[in-house]
Structure formats: C-alpha cells, structure tokens
Motif scaffolding. Sequence first.
Motif, PDB file in Angstrom:
ATOM      1  N   PRO A  65       0.857  -1.005   0.044  1.00  0.00           N
ATOM      2  CA  PRO A  65      -0.016  -0.170   0.010  1.00  0.00           C
ATOM      3  C   PRO A  65       0.881   1.343  -0.082  1.00  0.00           C
ATOM      4  O   PRO A  65       2.087   1.342   0.512  1.00  0.00           O
ATOM      5  CB  PRO A  65      -0.720  -0.074   1.349  1.00  0.00           C
ATOM      6  N   TYR A  66       0.493   2.436  -0.665  1.00  0.00           N
ATOM      7  CA  TYR A  66       1.060   3.748  -0.780  1.00  0.00           C
ATOM      8  C   TYR A  66       0.723   4.566   0.384  1.00  0.00           C
ATOM      9  O   TYR A  66      -0.358   4.599   0.446  1.00  0.00           O
ATOM     10  CB  TYR A  66       0.853   4.125  -2.267  1.00  0.00           C
ATOM     11  N   HIS A  67       1.753   5.261   0.671  1.00  0.00           N
ATOM     12  CA  HIS A  67       1.564   6.341   1.897  1.00  0.00           C
ATOM     13  C   HIS A  67       1.978   7.420   1.374  1.00  0.00           C
ATOM     14  O   HIS A  67       2.132   7.635  -0.083  1.00  0.00           O
ATOM     15  CB  HIS A  67       2.411   5.925   3.026  1.00  0.00           C
ATOM     16  N   GLU A  68       1.567   8.597   2.031  1.00  0.00           N
ATOM     17  CA  GLU A  68       1.830   9.871   1.384  1.00  0.00           C
ATOM     18  C   GLU A  68       3.117  10.166   0.890  1.00  0.00           C
ATOM     19  O   GLU A  68       3.506  11.151   0.103  1.00  0.00           O
ATOM     20  CB  GLU A  68       1.216  11.002   2.235  1.00  0.00           C
ATOM     21  N   SER A 117      -1.296  23.818   5.647  1.00  0.00           N
ATOM     22  CA  SER A 117      -0.788  24.032   4.151  1.00  0.00           C
ATOM     23  C   SER A 117       0.593  22.902   3.827  1.00  0.00           C
ATOM     24  O   SER A 117       1.306  22.610   4.762  1.00  0.00           O
ATOM     25  CB  SER A 117      -0.195  25.328   4.283  1.00  0.00           C
ATOM     26  N   GLY A 118       0.419  22.791   2.460  1.00  0.00           N
ATOM     27  CA  GLY A 118       1.647  21.730   2.174  1.00  0.00           C
ATOM     28  C   GLY A 118       1.378  20.248   2.384  1.00  0.00           C
ATOM     29  O   GLY A 118       2.330  19.528   2.072  1.00  0.00           O
ATOM     30  N   GLU A 119       0.246  20.004   3.164  1.00  0.00           N
ATOM     31  CA  GLU A 119       0.068  18.616   3.221  1.00  0.00           C
ATOM     32  C   GLU A 119      -0.381  17.774   2.099  1.00  0.00           C
ATOM     33  O   GLU A 119      -1.146  18.227   1.214  1.00  0.00           O
ATOM     34  CB  GLU A 119      -0.912  18.463   4.524  1.00  0.00           C
ATOM     35  N   ILE A 120      -0.160  16.444   2.061  1.00  0.00           N
ATOM     36  CA  ILE A 120      -0.901  15.495   1.191  1.00  0.00           C
ATOM     37  C   ILE A 120      -1.534  14.528   2.012  1.00  0.00           C
ATOM     38  O   ILE A 120      -1.051  14.084   2.861  1.00  0.00           O
ATOM     39  CB  ILE A 120       0.351  14.810   0.186  1.00  0.00           C
ATOM     40  N   TYR A 121      -2.949  14.073   1.466  1.00  0.00           N
ATOM     41  CA  TYR A 121      -3.626  13.180   2.262  1.00  0.00           C
ATOM     42  C   TYR A 121      -3.962  12.095   1.255  1.00  0.00           C
ATOM     43  O   TYR A 121      -4.360  12.268   0.213  1.00  0.00           O
ATOM     44  CB  TYR A 121      -4.808  13.908   2.918  1.00  0.00           C
ATOM     45  N   HIS A 122      -3.913  10.899   1.811  1.00  0.00           N
ATOM     46  CA  HIS A 122      -4.564   9.672   0.927  1.00  0.00           C
ATOM     47  C   HIS A 122      -5.880   9.440   1.657  1.00  0.00           C
ATOM     48  O   HIS A 122      -6.017   9.161   2.775  1.00  0.00           O
ATOM     49  CB  HIS A 122      -3.641   8.327   1.053  1.00  0.00           C
ATOM     50  N   ILE A 123      -6.936   9.265   0.837  1.00  0.00           N
ATOM     51  CA  ILE A 123      -8.135   9.029   1.193  1.00  0.00           C
ATOM     52  C   ILE A 123      -8.915   8.070   0.563  1.00  0.00           C
ATOM     53  O   ILE A 123      -8.850   7.856  -0.580  1.00  0.00           O
ATOM     54  CB  ILE A 123      -9.108  10.608   0.910  1.00  0.00           C
TER      55      ILE A 123
END
Length: 305
Positions: free
Chosen positions: A124-127, A218-224
């Motif tokens: 599985p891929y994380h951010e 700001s600047g975050e990546i989230y996996h949903i």
Amino acid sequence: MTKILITGAQGLLGSNFIPEASKKFLIVGTYFENSNVTKYKNVIYHKMDIRNKNAVDKSVGKYKPDIIIHAASIGNVDICEKNKKDAYQTNVLGTKYLALSAKKIKAKFIFLSTNAVFDGENAPYHEKSTPNPINYYGKTKYRGEKIVSDNLSEQIILRLNTMYGWHKKGERENPMTWILERLKNREKTFVVNDIFNNHLYVKSAVESLLKVLYNWKSGEIYHIAGADCVSRYDFFLTVADVLGYKQDTLHPVDSSFFDKIAPRPKNTCFKLSKMRSELKLKPLSIRDGVFDMKREMGKFDEKIN
C-alpha cells in the motif's frame, strides 16, 4: 462567510460536496458543459472553461474566493490515452491556470488527485511514497500536483482512490451505478480480479474534504480511501450481496481478457494511517458504503434516469 470556488461542480464529488459545504460556506460551483444544477442556499453556479486562461482569470477575479477546490478533470483513463492533447489542456494547463489565478488573489488551493499517480508495484502507498504513473491520465495528475506544490504555499493535495456513489442525470457513471444496472438486468458481466483498489464512497470523500478545510495544514498530502483493499470483482460481489442481487452473472477474469488502450496499475491501495490519525476519520468498508446507498435506493431513478 468563507467563499469557496469548486471546479467540477456537477461531477460525482462536486455534486455531493456542494449541499453539505453550503451549510457553512458560500459556494461558487463551476461547470463546463452540464448545466443541470440543483439550487441551494449560498450557492452560485458559473460556466467556466478551465482550459481558457483568460476565462479562468476573469472568473476567479470576479468572485475572489478564499479557497479554490480543483475537482475538474478528464478522468477516463482510456480517453486520456487516446486524446493526449485534450487531457494535457484540461488536466495540466487547466490546473496551471487555476493555480496562477489563486496565487494572484492569495486564495488557498486544494487539488484533488488520484491513486493513478502510482505504478501499482509497491502497495500500500503512503503519502511519502514516490509517484510513478504508468498511464497518461496518471502522468497529467502528477504533473498537476507538481504545478500546485511548486507555485503555491497555501495548498493541500488530496489523493482520492476510485470513487463510487449516486450520481445525477447526465453525470458520468461510476463503478457502482454501472454494475447496478447490469445486476438489475441480469446481464452477463466479466470483471477483473487482478487489479486492486480501496474503493472510496463519495460521502467519505466529502467528509474528508470538509475535515481538511476545517483543519487547514498548508503543504500537506492526504490519502483518502475506503477500508477494504479488494479487486473490482470482489467489490461487485459485495454490491450484489448487500442489494440482494444474484451473483451468478458476475464472472472473474484477469485484466488481459480486455482490450484496453491505457495500462492499469495492478494495486494502488492506500495506507490510511494519516487519514486515521490526523483527520480522525475511520475509513468506511465497502459493505457499509453500499448499505448507505441502499438506504437512498428510492432516489436512484430520480438521480440517474
């Protein structure tokens, strides 16, 4: 009230996001072709072609949103592969024009990306996993991510896994509504059993987007994504089981069975620890998502026919 401009207002996510978000925000929902809009308090709809830089500048300058949510794209993988120019103009240049317009007025920016930025070899891929898209759609979305992160400081990227849910008349089908019609009509259906996703219920996507808006970082990546990493075949078996349809019309095949134009990554399931820990959201199982849709079953004909 905070003003949000959302592109793709009549897509699956946009049309589900707007009625919820309009309770707390002023919404400008932009669309390209489909003007079949549902009126809500605090919502304005506006036709805009994101491929036209002047149109984007004019629209963003007119409404001066505090936040831009960019949900519009050409999302069909094979269409992107066949029509690279159109895909580039929409998914790359459209994102660039919106990001630069946001920068001019100092608006915050949320870019909705995809699991297709990964090659499917190391799930599985994380951010912090390194993107390596293998089809043109994924490449345009990853390019969009880089445009947003390189040009804007007040930005967030949400990578959404394959979505499903009720859609309105004129909207593009998603896996759930496509298979439901085939199950109802007892149509023999061959389904891939060797490509895996965490299928994401659109209401969970909306909940996640609202959480990000309320807890801006700001600047975050989230996996949903949803809780279950399953093949499309197993997803459809669950749909049939929950909705009471016979499963004997579903036939598992591997992906080589189909003539396809664009390559598909085998497994783009997400690791969801950040969704759980930072957004405090529990990923929804497919069974629970389909049960929720079942509760709205009476609205189905009204929504898509």
